[in-house]
Design an enzyme around this catalytic site. Structure first.
Site, PDB file in Angstrom:
ATOM      1  CB  SER A  68      -0.891  -0.142   1.268  1.00  0.00           C
ATOM      2  OG  SER A  68      -1.329   1.330   1.683  1.00  0.00           O
TER       3      SER A  68
ATOM      4  CE1 TYR B  36      -3.658  -2.566   4.837  1.00  0.00           C
ATOM      5  CE2 TYR B  36      -3.150  -0.204   4.259  1.00  0.00           C
ATOM      6  CZ  TYR B  36      -3.669  -1.621   3.904  1.00  0.00           C
ATOM      7  OH  TYR B  36      -3.664  -1.909   2.713  1.00  0.00           O
TER       8      TYR B  36
HETATM    9  P1  NAD Z   1     -10.818  -6.949   0.155  1.00  0.00           P
HETATM   10  O1  NAD Z   1     -11.319  -6.579   1.589  1.00  0.00           O
HETATM   11  O2  NAD Z   1     -11.966  -6.650  -1.047  1.00  0.00           O
HETATM   12  O3  NAD Z   1     -10.392  -8.664  -0.074  1.00  0.00           O
HETATM   13  C1  NAD Z   1      -9.466  -8.949   0.840  1.00  0.00           C
HETATM   14  C2  NAD Z   1      -9.449 -10.467   0.685  1.00  0.00           C
HETATM   15  O4  NAD Z   1      -8.270 -11.098   1.446  1.00  0.00           O
HETATM   16  C3  NAD Z   1     -10.714 -11.367   0.818  1.00  0.00           C
HETATM   17  O5  NAD Z   1     -10.671 -12.371  -0.069  1.00  0.00           O
HETATM   18  C4  NAD Z   1     -10.404 -12.115   2.349  1.00  0.00           C
HETATM   19  O6  NAD Z   1     -11.067 -13.435   2.301  1.00  0.00           O
HETATM   20  C5  NAD Z   1      -8.950 -12.153   2.332  1.00  0.00           C
HETATM   21  N1  NAD Z   1      -8.359 -12.219   3.690  1.00  0.00           N
HETATM   22  C6  NAD Z   1      -8.650 -11.387   4.716  1.00  0.00           C
HETATM   23  N2  NAD Z   1      -7.732 -11.759   5.806  1.00  0.00           N
HETATM   24  C7  NAD Z   1      -7.655 -13.169   5.652  1.00  0.00           C
HETATM   25  C8  NAD Z   1      -6.945 -14.247   6.177  1.00  0.00           C
HETATM   26  N3  NAD Z   1      -6.583 -14.093   7.403  1.00  0.00           N
HETATM   27  N4  NAD Z   1      -6.683 -15.252   5.539  1.00  0.00           N
HETATM   28  C9  NAD Z   1      -6.940 -15.429   4.067  1.00  0.00           C
HETATM   29  N5  NAD Z   1      -7.587 -14.515   3.398  1.00  0.00           N
HETATM   30  C10 NAD Z   1      -7.698 -13.347   4.118  1.00  0.00           C
HETATM   31  O7  NAD Z   1      -9.432  -6.277  -0.220  1.00  0.00           O
HETATM   32  P2  NAD Z   1      -8.683  -5.589  -1.383  1.00  0.00           P
HETATM   33  O8  NAD Z   1      -9.058  -4.212  -1.482  1.00  0.00           O
HETATM   34  O9  NAD Z   1      -9.038  -6.429  -2.624  1.00  0.00           O
HETATM   35  O10 NAD Z   1      -7.167  -5.843  -0.885  1.00  0.00           O
HETATM   36  C11 NAD Z   1      -6.341  -6.648  -1.309  1.00  0.00           C
HETATM   37  C12 NAD Z   1      -5.038  -6.291  -0.890  1.00  0.00           C
HETATM   38  O11 NAD Z   1      -4.735  -4.921  -1.513  1.00  0.00           O
HETATM   39  C13 NAD Z   1      -4.749  -6.115   0.604  1.00  0.00           C
HETATM   40  O12 NAD Z   1      -3.527  -6.642   0.692  1.00  0.00           O
HETATM   41  C14 NAD Z   1      -4.846  -4.737   0.949  1.00  0.00           C
HETATM   42  O13 NAD Z   1      -3.968  -4.212   1.896  1.00  0.00           O
HETATM   43  C15 NAD Z   1      -4.183  -4.206  -0.506  1.00  0.00           C
HETATM   44  N6  NAD Z   1      -4.410  -2.805  -0.640  1.00  0.00           N
HETATM   45  C16 NAD Z   1      -5.794  -2.414  -1.163  1.00  0.00           C
HETATM   46  C17 NAD Z   1      -6.040  -1.156  -1.253  1.00  0.00           C
HETATM   47  C18 NAD Z   1      -7.672  -0.688  -1.738  1.00  0.00           C
HETATM   48  O14 NAD Z   1      -7.730   0.480  -1.605  1.00  0.00           O
HETATM   49  N7  NAD Z   1      -8.426  -1.392  -1.716  1.00  0.00           N
HETATM   50  C19 NAD Z   1      -5.084  -0.183  -1.128  1.00  0.00           C
HETATM   51  C20 NAD Z   1      -3.874  -0.513  -0.827  1.00  0.00           C
HETATM   52  C21 NAD Z   1      -3.469  -1.793  -0.681  1.00  0.00           C
END
Ligand code: NAD
Length: 244
Positions: free
Chosen positions: A141, A154
């Site tokens: 991130s 985070y």
């Molecule tokens: P999301 O919440 O839509 O999906 C998260 C996924 O992670 C889900 O499939 C959930 O089941 C899985 N997950 C959570 N905890 C878990 C665990 N303990 N074991 C197994 N699976 C687990 O999130 P997203 O936005 O698709 O995020 C994906 C990645 O991108 C993450 O690492 C997040 O930190 C990163 N990210 C997202 C954003 C954003 O704005 N969406 C920004 C920066 C980074």
């Protein structure tokens, strides 16, 4: 030609879900993980098999738990010789003051976002080394480099991923394994459902591109990194519409 296997953690929705579709469309064998949504993941796997003719293994469980990750890799042995591409995508956010955070909450954020990356890398690397090739793509991130108020744990976890990416890239380059990270800005997924319409508008205005990114754009970059030249390693690549 040998079909490559990709493991994507957190693939039930958001970026991981979109990445699964992107890899399936290129004929990869898929190992998909998520925390709870077993039925949803199995339905998704069946759709990918039907639409793209690819084999898919699903395995639900807590990726922050090292014992579960060992179980996952044991199951992979019956599905594929090993993992050629590892996408460490699963993650959770925590919003609140650090002083209000319990040790258990801190530990949960670090285990889910960072220890999971250690565990999956540790268990994926031996096969990659034996093949003298492999790609590890860590989803980080923007907060991992600049930090966010009320998201200290985070930010620390994602900063840890960035440093791990750079260090591991050096360690594994002699084995022809590349390690890169994508530092996402704001991607339009369920992770950001907490924003009100006004907050979304205000945030979009701060982003030079004028909008949130999409899961499909993140997936496109993940796939490109999986297929990138082997000289590209140790990089934390921003995907943030020019925000940071
Ligand atoms: P999301 O919440 O839509 O999906 C998260 C996924 O992670 C889900 O499939 C959930 O089941 C899985 N997950 C959570 N905890 C878990 C665990 N303990 N074991 C197994 N699976 C687990 O999130 P997203 O936005 O698709 O995020 C994906 C990645 O991108 C993450 O690492 C997040 O930190 C990163 N990210 C997202 C954003 C954003 O704005 N969406 C920004 C920066 C980074």
């Amino acid at each position: 030609m040998k079909s490559c296997t990709v493991l994507i953690t957190g693939a039930s929705r958001g970026i991981g879900h979109a990445a699964a579709i992107a890899f399936a469309s290129k004929g990869y064998r898929l190992v998909l993980n998520c925390l709870h949504s077993k039925d949803m993941l199995e339905t998704f796997a069946a759709e990918l098999g039907r639409d793209y003719g690819v084999s898919v293994l699903t395995c639900c469980g807590d990726i922050g738990d090292y014992h579960f990750v060992c179980e996952l890799f044991n199951r992979i042995k019956n599905f594929s010789p090993g993992v050629d591409v590892l996408v460490n995508n699963a993650g959770i956010d925590y919003i609140g003051l650090l002083s209000d955070m319990s040790l258990e909450e801190w530990d949960h954020v670090i285990r889910t976002n960072l220890t999971s990356v250690f565990s999956c890398c540790k268990l994926a690397i031996p096969y990659m080394v034996s093949q003298k090739q492999g790609k590890i793509i860590n989803i980080s991130s923007a907060w991992g480099s600049v930090g966010a108020s009320c998201e200290a744990a985070y930010s620390a976890a994602k900063g840890g991923i960035n440093a791990l990416t750079k260090a591991l890239a050096k360690e594994l380059a002699p084995s022809n394994i590349q390690v890169n990270a994508i530092a996402c800005g704001v991607i339009d997924t369920d992770m950001n459902r907490c924003f009100s319409r006004e907050e979304r508008a205000a945030l979009s205005e701060e982003i030079p591109a004028g909008r949130f990114g999409t899961s499909e754009e993140a997936a496109q970059l993940i796939l490109q990194l999986a297929q990138s030249p082997s000289y590209l390693t140790g990089q934390v690549i921003g995907l943030d519409g020019g925000w940071i």
